[in-house]
Design an enzyme around this catalytic site. Sequence first.
Site, PDB file in Angstrom:
ATOM      1  CD  GLU A 170       1.618 -11.112  -9.141  1.00  0.00           C
ATOM      2  OE1 GLU A 170       2.814 -11.274  -9.437  1.00  0.00           O
ATOM      3  OE2 GLU A 170       1.122  -9.996  -8.926  1.00  0.00           O
TER       4      GLU A 170
ATOM      5  NE  ARG B 125       6.099 -11.026  -5.799  1.00  0.00           N
ATOM      6  CZ  ARG B 125       5.193 -11.292  -6.740  1.00  0.00           C
ATOM      7  NH1 ARG B 125       4.924 -12.525  -7.103  1.00  0.00           N
ATOM      8  NH2 ARG B 125       4.544 -10.310  -7.329  1.00  0.00           N
TER       9      ARG B 125
ATOM     10  CG  ASP C 188       3.497  -5.327  -4.391  1.00  0.00           C
ATOM     11  OD1 ASP C 188       4.506  -4.863  -3.837  1.00  0.00           O
ATOM     12  OD2 ASP C 188       3.447  -5.608  -5.611  1.00  0.00           O
TER      13      ASP C 188
ATOM     14  CE1 TYR D  35       1.476  -2.119  -8.659  1.00  0.00           C
ATOM     15  CE2 TYR D  35       1.128  -2.847  -6.389  1.00  0.00           C
ATOM     16  CZ  TYR D  35       1.375  -3.136  -7.726  1.00  0.00           C
ATOM     17  OH  TYR D  35       1.494  -4.438  -8.126  1.00  0.00           O
TER      18      TYR D  35
ATOM     19  CD  GLU E  29       7.242  -6.667  -8.642  1.00  0.00           C
ATOM     20  OE1 GLU E  29       6.420  -7.435  -8.113  1.00  0.00           O
ATOM     21  OE2 GLU E  29       6.936  -5.569  -9.115  1.00  0.00           O
TER      22      GLU E  29
ATOM     23  CG  HIS F 250       4.811  -1.545  -6.325  1.00  0.00           C
ATOM     24  ND1 HIS F 250       5.394  -0.681  -7.209  1.00  0.00           N
ATOM     25  CD2 HIS F 250       4.450  -2.637  -7.035  1.00  0.00           C
ATOM     26  CE1 HIS F 250       5.371  -1.244  -8.429  1.00  0.00           C
ATOM     27  NE2 HIS F 250       4.810  -2.417  -8.343  1.00  0.00           N
TER      28      HIS F 250
ATOM     29  CD  GLU G 114       5.002  -8.322  -4.460  1.00  0.00           C
ATOM     30  OE1 GLU G 114       3.854  -8.776  -4.253  1.00  0.00           O
ATOM     31  OE2 GLU G 114       5.395  -7.995  -5.591  1.00  0.00           O
TER      32      GLU G 114
ATOM     33  CD1 TRP H  56       4.031   4.177  -9.442  1.00  0.00           C
ATOM     34  CD2 TRP H  56       4.708   2.239 -10.384  1.00  0.00           C
ATOM     35  NE1 TRP H  56       2.922   3.493  -9.848  1.00  0.00           N
ATOM     36  CE2 TRP H  56       3.295   2.310 -10.422  1.00  0.00           C
ATOM     37  CE3 TRP H  56       5.353   1.124 -10.902  1.00  0.00           C
ATOM     38  CZ2 TRP H  56       2.510   1.296 -10.974  1.00  0.00           C
ATOM     39  CZ3 TRP H  56       4.590   0.107 -11.454  1.00  0.00           C
ATOM     40  CH2 TRP H  56       3.161   0.198 -11.497  1.00  0.00           C
TER      41      TRP H  56
ATOM     42  NE  ARG I 158      -1.483  -7.138  -5.343  1.00  0.00           N
ATOM     43  CZ  ARG I 158      -0.798  -6.394  -6.225  1.00  0.00           C
ATOM     44  NH1 ARG I 158       0.488  -6.619  -6.422  1.00  0.00           N
ATOM     45  NH2 ARG I 158      -1.386  -5.462  -6.919  1.00  0.00           N
TER      46      ARG I 158
HETATM   47  O1  KDG Z   1       5.676  -4.083 -14.622  1.00  0.00           O
HETATM   48  C1  KDG Z   1       5.426  -3.764 -13.299  1.00  0.00           C
HETATM   49  C2  KDG Z   1       4.395  -4.708 -12.735  1.00  0.00           C
HETATM   50  O2  KDG Z   1       4.665  -6.008 -13.153  1.00  0.00           O
HETATM   51  C3  KDG Z   1       4.389  -4.673 -11.244  1.00  0.00           C
HETATM   52  O3  KDG Z   1       4.066  -3.398 -10.823  1.00  0.00           O
HETATM   53  C4  KDG Z   1       3.378  -5.681 -10.723  1.00  0.00           C
HETATM   54  O4  KDG Z   1       4.256  -5.399  -8.519  1.00  0.00           O
HETATM   55  C5  KDG Z   1       3.643  -6.068  -9.319  1.00  0.00           C
HETATM   56  C6  KDG Z   1       3.120  -7.357  -8.863  1.00  0.00           C
HETATM   57  O5  KDG Z   1       3.407  -7.705  -7.722  1.00  0.00           O
HETATM   58  O6  KDG Z   1       2.448  -8.027  -9.641  1.00  0.00           O
HETATM   59 MG    MG Z   2       4.921  -6.586  -6.860  1.00  0.00          MG
END
Ligand code: KDG
Ligand code: MG
Length: 415
Positions: free
Chosen positions: A352, A296, A222, A158, A275, A224, A248, A415, A146
């Site tokens: 991951e 995810r 990612d 991030y 996720e 995010h 992602e 975030w 990644r």
């Molecule tokens: O708790 C939040 C994290 O698990 C997250 O920010 C991690 O986005 C993430 C990832 O893809 O591992």
């Molecule tokens: Mg993620």
Amino acid sequence: MAIEKVDVFVTSPGRNFVVLKITTTDGVTGLGDATLNGRELAAAEYLKTIAPMLIGKNEDNIEDIWQYLYKGAYWKRGPVTMAAISAVDVALWDIKGKKLGVPVYDLLGGASRTGLLTYGHASGVDLPSLFDSIDSYLDKGFKAVRVQSALPGIPSTYGVAGSANAQTGNGEKGMRYDYEPARRTEVPVEEVWDARTYMNTLPGVFEAVRNKYGNGIALLHDCHHRLSPIQAARFGKMIEPYDLFWMEDCTPAEENQEMLRVVREHTTTPIAIGEIINSATDYLTLIKEQLLDYVRSAVTHTGGITHMKKLMDYASFYDIKSGFHGPTDVSPVGMAANLHLGLAIPNFGIQEYMRHSDETLEVFHTSYTFTDGMLHPGNKPGIGVEFDEKLAAKFPYQPAPLPVDRLLDGTVHEW
Ligand code: KDG
Ligand code: MG
């Protein structure tokens, strides 16, 4: 043959974890993970609420107990409920495996492959540090990485180790990004986000990475949850030449899933999402309309092995694959559960993997292995993880909420 005891532990060896231990009248124990990053105590309290309801139930009846907790709650779904149900479910699969003397993947239909393709987290504040980080993963044997990059003029981003406020560690100084334990405060740290800077920066980063490493390695990224649908559509199109394995969480489509239609209409960059989706039912439209390519969810956040197996079986009819969430806030127990399911399902995609800190791994003894870029859950009966309760008690919970993002003008953003 019944559940006799239910124990809930909150421990912080390097970061916070919520651990469930179920003990049967025969003395067999099973472990589950209910860690909900930044909201751990809520999940622990939920488990304590349902613990008395489990006592006396036949531990063999995993499906029935799942339905009892899910439908019986009346208040279905939601991250806290589903993390708690996941923990019970995984603990019961662990017990069943131990009672029968087989690894959990055997109970799920057996191994469909020899190992699980795994990706690591590379990042850099500039191209040289990003290349160093990628090199370190390739040296360890990773075949998929990644890629996250700092943004000019933005102090902390991030996924980027070494940018201000982010932190490195876990024995991989200078190469690794993880919010815990640096962010142990009662009140979240605030960060800044600017999509224009991001969209102007990242395509050039992927181009530089492809130019240096060629097409042999899988690259992931990612976003995010930070782009609007049309920004995500444009971003996906811009990065098509760099052949990403996935982008992602390109837009926060967990809530408004229609957003992904806009992205799909414009780009062939594969989409990974989920996720923070916590129920298979929240994937039904996404799967039926083929708005995603990779699921995810982590087993720990989406109802455990029982629920995730159903979800992945449904996804298999659409050739949608797994990409289970595996950051350090999924405990080694949750990670093992991901691996057992991943090894068994026909539609595994990628896993991951952020190695847990040495401190964490002293409390959780794992039997999964990483060789040549592939993870394997190991062949111990159950999920193959042991938990050192005495040592865990030496690491009390510490508040560590996730950061909050604001735009340059102060508006709160995802975030
Ligand atoms: O708790 C939040 C994290 O698990 C997250 O920010 C991690 O986005 C993430 C990832 O893809 O591992
Ligand atoms: Mg993620």
